[in-house]
Design an enzyme around this catalytic site. Structure first.
Site, PDB file in Angstrom:
ATOM      1  N   GLY A   1      56.012  42.002  89.874  1.00  0.00           N
ATOM      2  CA  GLY A   1      55.564  40.446  89.985  1.00  0.00           C
ATOM      3  C   GLY A   1      56.708  39.509  90.594  1.00  0.00           C
ATOM      4  O   GLY A   1      57.702  39.765  90.204  1.00  0.00           O
ATOM      5  N   GLY A   2      56.162  38.773  91.382  1.00  0.00           N
ATOM      6  CA  GLY A   2      57.147  37.668  91.914  1.00  0.00           C
ATOM      7  C   GLY A   2      57.998  38.043  93.169  1.00  0.00           C
ATOM      8  O   GLY A   2      58.970  37.292  93.698  1.00  0.00           O
ATOM      9  N   VAL A   3      57.839  39.276  93.768  1.00  0.00           N
ATOM     10  CA  VAL A   3      58.299  39.778  94.886  1.00  0.00           C
ATOM     11  C   VAL A   3      57.648  39.257  96.272  1.00  0.00           C
ATOM     12  O   VAL A   3      58.515  39.590  97.317  1.00  0.00           O
ATOM     13  CB  VAL A   3      58.620  41.162  95.074  1.00  0.00           C
ATOM     14  CG1 VAL A   3      59.454  41.436  93.677  1.00  0.00           C
ATOM     15  CG2 VAL A   3      57.290  42.085  95.028  1.00  0.00           C
TER      16      VAL A   3
ATOM     17  N   ASP B   1      44.325  41.165  92.273  1.00  0.00           N
ATOM     18  CA  ASP B   1      45.310  40.553  90.994  1.00  0.00           C
ATOM     19  C   ASP B   1      44.549  39.362  90.394  1.00  0.00           C
ATOM     20  O   ASP B   1      44.155  38.511  91.363  1.00  0.00           O
ATOM     21  CB  ASP B   1      46.397  40.131  92.073  1.00  0.00           C
ATOM     22  CG  ASP B   1      47.684  39.447  91.335  1.00  0.00           C
ATOM     23  OD1 ASP B   1      47.344  39.203  90.115  1.00  0.00           O
ATOM     24  OD2 ASP B   1      48.646  39.479  91.699  1.00  0.00           O
TER      25      ASP B   1
ATOM     26  N   ASN C   1      62.017  42.006 100.345  1.00  0.00           N
ATOM     27  CA  ASN C   1      61.888  40.617 100.649  1.00  0.00           C
ATOM     28  C   ASN C   1      62.676  39.546 100.078  1.00  0.00           C
ATOM     29  O   ASN C   1      63.654  40.122  99.270  1.00  0.00           O
ATOM     30  CB  ASN C   1      60.410  40.285 100.175  1.00  0.00           C
ATOM     31  CG  ASN C   1      59.907  39.165 100.645  1.00  0.00           C
ATOM     32  OD1 ASN C   1      60.116  38.448 102.032  1.00  0.00           O
ATOM     33  ND2 ASN C   1      58.832  38.567 100.148  1.00  0.00           N
TER      34      ASN C   1
END
Length: 342
Positions: A27-29, A55, A270
């Protein structure tokens, strides 16, 4: 190294046989930005592209600044890119494959014995209450059948964080095992076929009708399972950032995908920092320099671990990537490695 694979997604764009592309990671990438960008690039080379969010956060609506629903909707600014959002995990609970296999084994051992009918009841009750993920698996199976019937050339999945995604990819195997065993034990379960049909959303009907519906569903599931494990049809794109926890989870994801027989040969790293320097090559921001040093260490690890992968390295931008034009512009960075040096 001289034989290092190209740092782009061109290999995916050029593989015209691909039908299912999953994009996932911790999560969060930036999975959603990457999946939207990949879909945008695919729309240039394929006739009809579908982007699906599995998601629960459903970020693709925010990414494109356009509301999407459970129905495929044309993305504004595109002629052949559609998007939809589905809730693939309404209860937030997963399927335990070990429990499934244990019950199937017990049912097989009791087939034809004096306890056969009793075991059949126990088996049914276990499915009805003990495995809260079975309805989720059925919903996923029905979704894939529906998507397959809509005649899209390629489907891109913007997936939830790693654990949920791995359960999602187990569903075809789970359903194939369940229906194969139920049909093989239809003599024992005959009196309860209507109950099975209702539980799996097949409605009422005679025993023969239930068997026919289950047989048809099994054939669809077998096709789905075969496609998911065929590298010509399916691939998984891993998205990460150059930090320890993200790299650790990426390795775990790749190992699990390998166990499930699902192809993966692309990694997107990323949010990389490329700080500005002065005339002497000095970075004015100490925190930026420190963060870049950390990222550089993990980038070296990634290059060594995944030398047989296409590793795309994307920068952290000053502005958010939102809206079709911004996504399309950002997506060029996934195709042209030179663009990421600017």
């Amino acid at each position: 190294m001289s034989d290092q694979l190209e740092a782009s997604i061109k290999n995916i764009l050029e593989q015209k046989t691909l039908k299912w592309i999953f994009v996932g990671g911790k999560g969060g990438v930036g999975k959603t930005t990457c999946s939207c960008s990949l879909a945008a690039q695919l729309s240039k080379v394929r006739e009809r592209v579908l982007l699906i969010s599995t998601d629960p956060a459903h970020n693709i609506s925010d990414a494109f600044s356009q509301k999407f629903t459970k129905t495929p909707t044309l993305v504004e600014g595109f002629k052949n890119l559609f998007a939809m959002e589905i809730d693939s995990n309404p209860n937030g609970e997963g399927v335990e494959m070990g429990n499934i296999e244990e019950m199937l084994q017990n049912a097989a051992q009791n087939e034809g014995g004096s306890g056969g009918f009793s075991m059949g009841k126990d088996f049914l009750q276990s499915f009805a209450g003990g495995l809260p993920g079975i309805d989720e698996a059925m919903s996923f199976g029905e979704m894939i059948k529906l998507i397959d019937s809509l005649d899209f050339d390629v489907v891109v999945f913007d997936t939830a964080p790693t654990g949920h995604t791995l359960r999602l990819l187990q569903f075809p195997t789970l359903l194939e095992k369940v229906f194969t065993k139920i049909l093989s034990l239809q003599g024992m379960f005959g009196p309860m076929m209507n109950q099975f049909g209702g539980m799996f959303g097949m409605g009422g009907g005679s025993m023969n009708e239930m068997i026919e519906k289950m047989t048809t569903t099994l054939e669809s599931v077998k096709k789905m399972n075969a496609q998911f494990k065929d590298p010509n049809c399916t691939t998984f794109v891993c998205v990460c950032i150059a930090e320890f926890l993200s790299l650790y989870e990426t390795e775990r994801l790749i190992q699990e995908l390998s166990k499930q027989g699902i192809d993966t040969h692309n990694i997107i790293v990323n949010q990389l920092l490329f700080p500005d320097t002065d005339a002497n090559g000095t970075v004015s921001c100490r925190k930026c320099a420190s963060r870049q040093a950390i990222q550089s260490k993990y980038l070296t690890d990634i290059d060594e671990l995944y030398e047989d992968f296409h590793v795309v390295k994307l920068p952290l931008l000053e502005a958010e990537v939102r809206g079709g034009p911004a996504i399309l512009q950002f997506s060029e960075r996934m195709v042209d490695p030179e663009a990421n040096k600017n």
